[in-house]
Design a protein around this motif. Structure first.
Motif, PDB file in Angstrom:
ATOM      1  N   LEU A  73     -64.675 -16.897  93.410  1.00  0.00           N
ATOM      2  CA  LEU A  73     -64.572 -17.117  91.980  1.00  0.00           C
ATOM      3  C   LEU A  73     -64.748 -15.795  91.259  1.00  0.00           C
TER       4      LEU A  73
ATOM      5  N   GLU B  15     -70.162 -20.168  84.415  1.00  0.00           N
ATOM      6  CA  GLU B  15     -69.722 -20.154  85.801  1.00  0.00           C
ATOM      7  C   GLU B  15     -69.786 -21.532  86.435  1.00  0.00           C
TER       8      GLU B  15
ATOM      9  N   TRP C 108     -66.467 -23.554  86.424  1.00  0.00           N
ATOM     10  CA  TRP C 108     -65.497 -23.053  87.401  1.00  0.00           C
ATOM     11  C   TRP C 108     -65.909 -23.449  88.811  1.00  0.00           C
ATOM     12  N   ASN C 109     -67.196 -23.367  89.139  1.00  0.00           N
ATOM     13  CA  ASN C 109     -67.658 -23.738  90.469  1.00  0.00           C
ATOM     14  C   ASN C 109     -67.336 -25.199  90.777  1.00  0.00           C
TER      15      ASN C 109
ATOM     16  N   ALA D 106     -63.591 -25.670  91.351  1.00  0.00           N
ATOM     17  CA  ALA D 106     -63.153 -25.165  92.646  1.00  0.00           C
ATOM     18  C   ALA D 106     -63.649 -26.040  93.784  1.00  0.00           C
TER      19      ALA D 106
ATOM     20  N   ASN E 187     -65.775 -14.487  87.928  1.00  0.00           N
ATOM     21  CA  ASN E 187     -66.413 -14.819  86.662  1.00  0.00           C
ATOM     22  C   ASN E 187     -67.543 -13.855  86.363  1.00  0.00           C
TER      23      ASN E 187
END
Length: 346
Positions: free
Chosen positions: A176, A6, A9-10, A13, A178
């Motif tokens: 998000l 995760e 992705w964080n 973003a 995930n």
């Protein structure tokens, strides 16, 4: 795709706060691969469906992989495009997020292990040809393919259920979508190794084993021919009354015995097609899967994320679904002829 961490992705973003959809390189390529993959897999599947001569036990594995590719393209790829349009942000509802996670986490391992199943079939055919011809059938192949889908489901179900019930991070707007892999790190790492990395390694091992076994058989065949021809020629020279037909028969018998027992020419040809297919698939997945596996495995040990490398790995991974039908057509001569006839008729 292949969401295993995760943090990456964080970070991606957070680096881009805009919420408007933007057609960058990644979503454009994902759209193109989705369209090309659906077309290529769909056409090959249709050719299998209308040509009964292609309904062989080995082709069951091919059709199984086509089905897995089509399922992934139809269910997951549209969601991947949406996520890429919003730079990793999730703008849809939470039920759709659950659907997306289920499809991406389940169908991708099915595709990986369907490739591995072809490698298992080839090792069985080459190393134990007698049991393979006696046991392997269309029903056996279908049971093995269904077993792959069940095997992946059993391995992933505990983590998916626990994430939904206990560990899922609440969605924000935009948020998000995930799995919370940090809460189940050991399970997520085991999934990455067993369902993603090992199938690729096994395909390489299978290709090497098949090459070594066939090379050893060719060497034994050449020694058998040499040992048979020499006595026959000496016998011919010592007896002028002999016609020379007996040495020829001995040579033929030695050649036949050097192959797998009682293997007709058509069976050997089909086996070579299967081995060629495994070789082509091994080369293609090595190119397309290796960067993806390296990227997501690395994410388990560091929070550093490289957007360019992520884009390249995602594109390569998606392209594999388009390459698979091409490899089928190149390796399987009956399929290639059927595709040519299909194209001529339309």
């Amino acid at each position: 795709m292949n969401d295993t961490n995760e943090t990456a992705w964080n970070q991606r973003a957070d680096n881009d706060t805009q919420t408007a959809a933007e057609w960058t390189v990644l979503p454009v390529f994902q759209l193109l691969t989705a369209l090309s993959g659906f077309l290529s897999n769909g056409v090959v599947f249709l050719v299998f469906a209308v040509n009964r001569s292609l309904w062989t036990p080995f082709n069951v594995y091919v059709v199984n992989l086509l089905i897995a590719n089509c399922a992934c393209i139809v269910t997951q790829f549209p969601m991947d495009i949406v996520v890429s349009l919003y730079h990793g942000g999730w703008t849809l509802s939470e039920p759709v997020c659950s659907y997306y996670l289920l499809t991406s986490w389940y169908l991708q391992p099915v595709i990986f292990n369907s490739h591995q199943l072809i490698a298992i079939n080839r090792i069985w055919a080459v190393t134990h040809p007698i049991s393979y011809r006696g046991i392997h059938s269309t029903r056996t192949a279908m049971c093995l393919c269904v077993g792959v889908w069940i095997y992946v489901f059993v391995g992933l179900a505990p983590g998916l259920v626990n994430d939904t019930a206990y560990y899922r991070v609440p969605l924000q707007t935009p948020g998000l979508c995930n799995l919370n892999t940090e809460a189940q790190l050991h399970w997520a790492l085991a999934v990455q190794i067993i369902f993603y990395i090992w199938p690729q390694i096994f395909m390489l091992i299978a290709s090497l084993v098949i090459f070594l076994v066939k090379s050893a058989r060719r060497r034994r065949a050449n020694r058998g021919r040499s040992n048979t021809v020499a006595p026959a020629m000496r016998g011919t020279n010592s007896n002028p009354q002999r016609t020379g037909r007996e040495p020829t028969a001995n040579i033929t018998a030695a050649t036949d015995n050097s192959e797998t027992p009682s293997t007709p020419g058509r069976q050997r040809q089909k086996s070579s097609h299967g081995n060629l297919l495994l070789l082509l698939l091994t080369v293609s997945v090595t190119v397309c899967w290796t960067p993806n596996n390296v990227y997501y495995t690395w994410q388990f040990f560091t929070a550093y994320d490289e957007p360019t490398f992520y884009t390249v790995t995602t594109i390569l991974f998606a392209i594999q679904t388009t390459i698979d039908p091409v490899m089928f057509a190149l390796a399987l001569t009956p399929l290639r002829k059927a595709l040519y006839e299909f194209a001529s008729c339309h």
